[in-house]
Structure formats: structure tokens, C-alpha cells
Design an enzyme around this catalytic site. Structure first.
Site, short mmCIF file in Angstrom:
data_model
loop_
_atom_site.label_atom_id
_atom_site.label_comp_id
_atom_site.label_asym_id
_atom_site.label_seq_id
_atom_site.Cartn_x
_atom_site.Cartn_y
_atom_site.Cartn_z
N TYR A 90 50.09 36.22 46.80
CA TYR A 90 49.35 37.06 47.59
C TYR A 90 48.47 37.96 46.61
O TYR A 90 46.96 37.90 46.77
CB TYR A 90 49.94 37.86 48.42
CG TYR A 90 49.23 38.76 49.30
CD1 TYR A 90 48.47 38.66 50.45
CD2 TYR A 90 48.95 40.42 48.97
CE1 TYR A 90 47.93 39.27 51.24
CE2 TYR A 90 48.10 41.01 49.46
CZ TYR A 90 47.51 40.75 50.58
OH TYR A 90 47.16 41.50 51.48
N SER A 105 42.59 43.69 48.41
CA SER A 105 43.73 44.39 48.65
C SER A 105 44.06 45.27 47.51
O SER A 105 43.77 44.51 46.10
CB SER A 105 45.13 43.47 48.81
OG SER A 105 46.39 44.12 48.87
#
Length: 251
Positions: free
Chosen positions: A159, A145
Site C-alpha cells: 500500500y 497517503s
């Protein structure tokens, strides 16, 4: 959907295949002739995808398993091997977001998010890659990401930390497997129009407005990039991170 799957088709395992990028990737690989194992904690979602892709056929296999549970993952892989053979292609896509402040996140939640987003990559790759190495051919693609590159907190600090770890783990496995015909790469999307991003609420929509191309990405666009990396033409690419972010992060 019509498939070109043949009895000797390569087997692809996609985690988090119940929706979003995972479902789009599974559909893309199936359309290219792969036999696709669809793994997700949401059994209904992968059953529905299997029925949509391959009703009554043997080109798609639905597997309900939580990537946080090593025993469940082992069981799912045993099923794949029993039906076809050990995966030739592994797409580590399963993810969990949990928005919140780095000051407030609980340790149990921290561990849970890292288990889904990072530990599962270690677990699945260690289970699948040895057979690829023995065959002299394999592809592993890890979904990272932009948050793991820039330290974004929209999806949660844990995350972002996990996705940063995915980038490093990608390089470690790539070095270990490169001499054996197995490539390992990462794909790092930014804001992509998926249910997971929608759950982040208005902040995600606002962030998308700052993307230079002026829109969110599409899951199918990410799937197309993954498809290149797992194909024959991707054989000279390993240990790399591919940005797909609409210009949000240029380097």
C-alpha cells in the site's frame, strides 16, 4: 439533499465512491452542482449513495466496476459518456489495504494491491485526460497517503509503495497536461475516520493518539480539500501534494 446541478454542469467521476472519503467527496461535489458518476466494486453501496443524493434525478450515476479490471473501467466510462459526456473531473480514490510484513507479503497480493492503488490511477487518467485536454479544461485529483510519504506499514508495505508511486505519477501527468488547462494534484491524508481505517483495528486507533491535533481526520475535511482542487480557484495549482494529516507530517 438539494442540488444546484444544471444541464451544463461539469461531470465528476469518483472511484471508490461507495464509502469513506470517496462517498464524502462525491456528496460534496454533487452539492456544488456537479453531475457525479459514482464508481465502486460494491454496487449496492453506490446505488444507495445515488438514491440518497439524487433520488429520481439525473445528477448522480451509479457504476459497479472494479478498477483492477480495465475492461470494466472502459465499460463504465462508456456509460458516463452515453448519459452525459466524458468526465471533466476525475478523483482517483479507489484503494485497498492489506496489513502485513514486507517479509511475508505474497507476490500475488503485492500485485493486486498495486493494481488497485497505483495501476488504476494510470488507467483512469489515460482514459479521461485526453478529452479534458481537447476541451482545454480538466481536473484530476489522486488520493495518496501519509504512508506513501513516510513508508508506513500499518496498511501494508505494498500500500505504501503504491501510494508513493501515486505521488510520482501525479507529477508526470501534471507536466504532460499543464499547458492544456488540466491540473493534476495529489491529496495525502493520514488517519481519517473511515471504514477502511477501522478495519485496521486497534493499531490504527493507537496511531491516531499521536496526531498533534489529537484526533482522527474526517472524510468531509478531505472532501473539502478535493473540492477546492477541482474548482476554478485551483487552476494555478498542479503537480502538488497536499498534506491533510493533523500535523503528523510537517514540511
Amino acid at each position: 439533499m438539494t442540488t444546484t446541478t444544471t444541464p451544463g454542469a461539469r461531470v465528476a467521476l469518483v472511484t471508490g465512491a461507495g464509502g469513506g472519503i470517496g462517498a464524502a467527496t462525491a456528496a460534496r461535489l454533487y452539492g456544488l452542482g456537479h453531475r457525479v458518476a459514482l464508481l465502486d466494486v460494491d454496487g449496492e453501496a453506490v446505488n444507495a449513495l445515488r438514491d440518497r443524493l439524487d433520488p429520481g434525478g439525473d445528477g448522480a450515476l451509479a457504476l459497479r466496476a472494479d478498477v483492477d479490471d480495465p475492461d470494466a473501467v472502459h465499460g463504465a466510462l462508456r456509460e458516463v459518456r452515453a448519459v452525459w459526456h466524458s468526465p471533466d473531473v476525475l478523483v482517483n480514490n479507489a484503494a485497498r489495504t492489506a496489513p502485513g510484513s514486507v517479509w511475508d507479503v505474497g507476490l500475488a497480493e503485492w500485485d493486486a494491491v498495486l493494481a488497485t492503488n497505483l495501476r488504476s490511477v494510470l488507467t483512469l487518467t489515460r482514459l479521461c485526460a485526453p478529452a479534458m485536454r481537447e476541451r482545454g479544461w480538466g481536473r484530476v485529483v489522486n488520493l495518496a497517503s501519509l504512508a506513501g510519504q513516510q513508508g508506513g506499514t500499518l496498511a501494508g508495505p505494498h500500500y505504501s509503495a503504491a501510494k508513493a508511486g501515486v505521488l510520482v505519477l501525479t507529477k508526470i501527468f501534471a507536466r504532460e497536461l499543464a499547458a492544456h488547462g488540466v491540473t493534476v494534484n495529489a491529496v495525502a491524508p493520514a488517519a481519517v475516520h473511515t471504514p477502511a481505517v477501522a478495519r485496521l483495528g486497534p493499531a490504527a486507533v493507537a496511531a491516531a493518539r499521536s496526531v498533534p491535533v489529537g484526533r482522527m481526520g474526517r472524510a468531509a475535511e478531505v472532501a473539502a480539500l478535493v473540492a477546492y482542487l477541482v474548482g476554478e480557484d485551483g487552476g494555478y495549482v498542479t503537480g502538488a501534494t497536499f498534506d491533510i494529516n493533523g500535523g503528523s507530517h510537517m514540511r
